[in-house]
Design a protein around this motif. Structure first.
Motif, PDB file in Angstrom:
ATOM      1  N   TYR A  72       2.009   8.521  -6.561  1.00 35.89           N
ATOM      2  CA  TYR A  72       2.246   9.406  -5.467  1.00 35.89           C
ATOM      3  C   TYR A  72       3.481   9.247  -4.690  1.00 35.89           C
ATOM      4  O   TYR A  72       4.072   7.993  -4.527  1.00 35.89           O
ATOM      5  N   MET A  73       4.094  10.239  -4.517  1.00 35.86           N
ATOM      6  CA  MET A  73       5.535  10.333  -3.591  1.00 35.86           C
ATOM      7  C   MET A  73       5.510  11.219  -2.552  1.00 35.86           C
ATOM      8  O   MET A  73       5.075  12.630  -2.727  1.00 35.86           O
ATOM      9  N   ASN A  74       5.624  10.687  -1.265  1.00 34.51           N
ATOM     10  CA  ASN A  74       5.954  11.789  -0.151  1.00 34.51           C
ATOM     11  C   ASN A  74       7.137  12.574  -0.170  1.00 34.51           C
ATOM     12  O   ASN A  74       7.962  12.248  -1.337  1.00 34.51           O
ATOM     13  N   THR A  75       7.421  13.469   0.451  1.00 38.16           N
ATOM     14  CA  THR A  75       8.472  14.299   0.882  1.00 38.16           C
ATOM     15  C   THR A  75       9.843  13.474   0.674  1.00 38.16           C
ATOM     16  O   THR A  75      10.866  13.567  -0.393  1.00 38.16           O
ATOM     17  N   PHE A 121      14.733   2.683  -0.107  1.00 39.17           N
ATOM     18  CA  PHE A 121      15.435   2.659  -1.453  1.00 39.17           C
ATOM     19  C   PHE A 121      16.985   2.422  -1.493  1.00 39.17           C
ATOM     20  O   PHE A 121      17.374   2.773  -2.397  1.00 39.17           O
ATOM     21  N   GLY A 122      17.461   2.089  -0.402  1.00 34.05           N
ATOM     22  CA  GLY A 122      18.687   1.694  -0.280  1.00 34.05           C
ATOM     23  C   GLY A 122      19.294   0.728  -1.081  1.00 34.05           C
ATOM     24  O   GLY A 122      20.146   0.618  -1.864  1.00 34.05           O
ATOM     25  N   GLN A 123      18.310  -0.338  -1.161  1.00 35.54           N
ATOM     26  CA  GLN A 123      18.366  -1.613  -2.297  1.00 35.54           C
ATOM     27  C   GLN A 123      18.408  -1.035  -3.645  1.00 35.54           C
ATOM     28  O   GLN A 123      19.188  -1.376  -4.272  1.00 35.54           O
ATOM     29  N   VAL A 124      17.755   0.019  -4.009  1.00 35.95           N
ATOM     30  CA  VAL A 124      17.837   0.536  -5.420  1.00 35.95           C
ATOM     31  C   VAL A 124      19.229   1.257  -5.579  1.00 35.95           C
ATOM     32  O   VAL A 124      19.892   1.177  -6.468  1.00 35.95           O
ATOM     33  N   SER A 132      12.144   6.095   3.826  1.00 39.64           N
ATOM     34  CA  SER A 132      12.611   6.021   2.290  1.00 39.64           C
ATOM     35  C   SER A 132      13.873   5.719   2.032  1.00 39.64           C
ATOM     36  O   SER A 132      13.968   4.942   1.140  1.00 39.64           O
ATOM     37  N   PHE A 133      14.816   6.233   2.825  1.00 37.16           N
ATOM     38  CA  PHE A 133      16.042   5.852   2.785  1.00 37.16           C
ATOM     39  C   PHE A 133      16.646   4.561   2.829  1.00 37.16           C
ATOM     40  O   PHE A 133      17.263   3.967   2.310  1.00 37.16           O
ATOM     41  N   GLU A 134      15.799   3.878   3.818  1.00 32.54           N
ATOM     42  CA  GLU A 134      16.090   2.301   4.134  1.00 32.54           C
ATOM     43  C   GLU A 134      15.433   1.537   2.939  1.00 32.54           C
ATOM     44  O   GLU A 134      16.122   0.758   2.264  1.00 32.54           O
ATOM     45  N   GLN A 184       0.911  -1.250   0.090  1.00 33.27           N
ATOM     46  CA  GLN A 184      -0.032   0.021   0.007  1.00 33.27           C
ATOM     47  C   GLN A 184       0.667   1.170   0.017  1.00 33.27           C
ATOM     48  O   GLN A 184       0.532   2.258  -0.501  1.00 33.27           O
ATOM     49  N   SER A 185       1.820   1.389   0.669  1.00 30.03           N
ATOM     50  CA  SER A 185       2.813   2.423   0.703  1.00 30.03           C
ATOM     51  C   SER A 185       4.083   2.291   0.262  1.00 30.03           C
ATOM     52  O   SER A 185       4.935   3.157   0.137  1.00 30.03           O
ATOM     53  N   THR A 186       4.455   1.357  -0.466  1.00 30.32           N
ATOM     54  CA  THR A 186       5.530   1.263  -1.312  1.00 30.32           C
ATOM     55  C   THR A 186       5.521   0.735  -2.877  1.00 30.32           C
ATOM     56  O   THR A 186       4.612  -0.237  -2.868  1.00 30.32           O
ATOM     57  N   PRO A 187       6.490   1.167  -3.598  1.00 27.58           N
ATOM     58  CA  PRO A 187       6.192   0.738  -5.004  1.00 27.58           C
ATOM     59  C   PRO A 187       7.009  -0.607  -5.037  1.00 27.58           C
ATOM     60  O   PRO A 187       7.490  -1.338  -4.485  1.00 27.58           O
TER      61      PRO A 187
END
Length: 129
Positions: A65-68, A39-42, A35-37, A10-13
């Motif tokens: 949708y993307m939060n800040t 997207f760390g894998q990305v 978010s940084f945790e 629900q909250s992550t792509p």
């Protein structure tokens, strides 16, 4: 490096990658608690790909949708691509959006303003046709 296969929540792509084709895809909403945790894998995948292969890299986005904090993480991801592009690496972004959602198109356009690599904003086909 193994390919990424992160299911959408629900909250992550969803995040998927294909090392052999130099493709990374993110699809869905992005407002994780950290978010940084998330997207760390990305970051790790992109850095490893750019360090270990001379092939082109394509980032395909279908983000709604993307939060800040996700926006900041995406800027950092795109900064990695810009740096690689500046070193002569072929990179590109394809940001697909539903043409009925102008807000997503405007968000993609705001991102595109800051980068010199090919950055395509592409409407998805209308599924009602």
């Amino acid at each position: 490096m193994s390919d990424l296969d992160v299911p959408e929540t629900q909250s992550t792509p969803s995040i998927s990658s294909h090392w052999g084709r130099g493709e990374l895809c993110m699809k869905g909403n992005s407002y994780p608690e950290n978010s940084f945790e998330f997207f760390g894998q990305v970051f790790a995948w992109i850095e490893a790909y750019l360090a270990g292969d001379n092939g082109p890299l394509t980032l395909q986005l279908l983000l709604i949708y993307m939060n800040t904090s996700s926006v900041k993480a995406m800027m950092d991801i795109l900064d990695l691509l810009e740096e690689a592009h500046g070193q002569g690496r072929k990179v590109e972004v394809n940001w697909l959006y539903d043409p009925r959602n102008e807000r997503v198109m405007e968000m993609a356009e705001e991102f595109r303003e800051d980068y010199t690599f090919p950055f395509h904003i592409v409407p998805t086909p209308d599924e009602d046709d």
